[in-house]
Design an enzyme around this catalytic site. Structure first.
Site: not given
Length: 521
Positions: A112-114
């Site tokens: 999800f950090k992308d």
């Protein structure tokens, strides 16, 4: 829109200044001067927008066109999400009656950090290009040294967002042996000259403390013009608010509900929580007007946040490594959640500041209260916010905690459901924590009481934990996992060439030596 500090002593920062600085000079975190409201007609106006179109609308509420013209912002958004594998960027997956999984792992590093860091990387590049326009002499160009700590996913996402960017170096600190093998490989196999991995013998909290220490070192910060990619950077929180709105409209479409109609559903977002950034984005979305009933803080054995939302007391547990427990969901193996300070500011302002304090002075008073809480946590290992603050927090937040055994059981039960009408779904251990917490805490999950559980990583990133969960009593792994789940992008990753610097102990001075050495080249 301008930005201020949670400690109450820094104000009137532009968006660019807040993003590039990362941490406020007074030690606090940047937050918007006020939380903007979504347009009065957003339920109908935004209902059919794509993720990129929705991102443009949400981000525009926080970024003045005088700073980033709307067309430039559109190009930044489009470029940031062109790297995602799914057309919906963050698709909503229906698992069973009342339960949906918000898949946030379709970016370059399968986490999800992308969603935030692809955007942040392009923001850094945009600001640098603007500052360096027309400057050819390399010595005169404005440069940024990005320093971040990771419990696994932030590091690879930051590296993939910043690799090969001109006038920018990135140093990522991660705890030795405390990230998954895939996560470590994703970081250390990136050989671009501007990428530097530092493996620190210690915990994520140790790495995070070192990074905070570097930002507090004014001489060092000025020398290398430090920039932050951890979720202390406001741009990360801002980018993540978008998928809350997107998932809401996706849900309404799947249920054939007309946005703004009188048909009511109750929605809880269950969020596996470590550094509190992901769920904080949900809080901002809620404050902007998103119809949300509850935000569920899902924790593993590192349950300091669960205990806070039960008691109003934030207290470190006692034990090895400062109370950090090693679990099957390592990205959540965190004791001190940096972004929690942002929520504490709002709670302090609304519930701890005396009602008689003039409006103009409330921010300063709230900042003083937050600063005292943070000092107590560092020096005494705890602080007590009191009953009023807890009551204010529980208006929107609930919390649950999940054991490793429950995590495994949840992965197994959904990957091999007993109900023949339910399709198998393989989830990573962090996603399993969110799902199990919802099943435990929420009294009823059905078509009227809906849970959207955030899936923060692809299961292949934590294949050891998934494999452990999918073993039957004879120790045989379900072959379906390897056939249908493992991405082709991971082929050969574990044997690829690596570059990493090992630090034998959590020592800020040793990290400074590494940065000095690398940048002197």
């Amino acid at each position: 829109m301008q930005y201020k500090s949670t400690r109450g002593k820094a104000n009137n920062y532009t968006f660019e200044q807040a993003v590039l600085a990362g941490l406020s000079p007074d030690g606090g975190l940047f937050i918007p001067q006020s939380i903007p409201q979504a347009p009065a007609d957003f339920l109908t106006k935004w209902a059919s927008l794509s993720f990129q179109e929705l991102a443009l609308e949400v981000l525009s509420l926080y970024i003045d066109q005088t700073e980033i013209p709307r067309q430039d912002l559109k190009e930044l958004v489009d470029r940031s999400y062109s790297t995602f594998r799914h057309k919906d960027i963050t698709p909503l997956h229906h698992v069973k009656d009342g339960l949906y999984i918000l898949e946030l792992f379709h970016g370059p590093t399968f986490a999800f950090k992308d969603v935030a860091l692809q955007f942040v990387g392009n923001l850094f590049e945009y600001f640098l290009k603007r500052k360096n326009a027309g400057i050819e002499n390399k010595a005169d160009r404005h440069k940024i040294t990005v320093v971040g700590a990771t419990s696994g996913d932030t590091g690879s996402a930051a590296i993939y967002g910043l690799r090969n960017k001109q006038d920018l170096d990135v140093f990522i600190l991660f705890p030795t042996g405390r990230v998954s093998p895939i996560q470590e490989a994703q970081m250390t196999t990136v050989l671009d000259a501007n990428v530097h991995n530092v493996s620190v013998k210690g915990t994520f909290d140790d790495c995070q403390d070192i990074v905070k220490g570097l930002f507090a070192n004014k001489d060092f910060m000025a020398k290398y013009n430090l920039g932050a990619v951890n979720s202390i950077n406001w741009a990360r929180i801002l980018a993540q608010t978008v998928y809350y709105f997107h998932s809401y409209f996706s849900l309404l479409r799947s249920l054939n509900i007309t946005p703004g109609s009188e048909k009511k559903i109750h929605i809880t977002y269950s969020v596996p929580t470590g550094n509190f950034g992901d769920i904080l984005a949900g809080y901002y979305a809620h404050q902007m007007g998103l119809p949300t009933d509850k935000l569920l803080v899902a924790t593993n054995a590192n349950d300091i946040l669960y205990r806070f939302f039960c008691s109003g007391v934030c207290e470190k547990s006692v034990g090895e490594d400062g109370g950090v427990h090693e679990t099957l969901s390592p990205a959540m193996d965190i004791v001190v959640s940096s972004n929690f300070e942002r929520l504490l500011f709002y709670l302090a302002r609304d519930a701890a500041v005396d009602a008689q304090v003039p409006e103009a002075e409330k921010d300063v008073k709230a900042g003083e209260i937050v600063n005292n809480w943070m000092v107590d946590l560092k020096q005494k290992g705890r602080f007590d916010t009191g009953a009023q603050v807890l009551a204010e927090a529980k208006k929107i937040f609930d919390a649950g905690h999940v054991s490793d055994q429950e995590t495994c059981d949840t992965i197994r039960s959904y990957s091999h459901p007993r109900n023949p009408s339910q399709a198998p779904y393989v989830m990573d251990p962090h996603t399993a924590v969110g799902v199990k917490a919802a099943e435990t805490v929420i009294p009823k999950i059905d078509s009227q009481n809906i849970v959207i559980s955030l899936s923060t990583a692809h299961p292949a990133k934590f294949s050891d934990a998934v494999e452990k969960a999918l073993k039957d009593q004879e120790g045989v792994v379900f072959e379906e996992f390897f056939k249908t789940v493992l991405p082709k992008e991971f082929d050969g990753l574990m044997t690829a060439e690596r570059r990493v610097t090992l630090i034998p102990r959590a020592d800020e001075a040793l990290v400074i030596e590494v940065i000095d050495k690398e940048l002197s080249k």
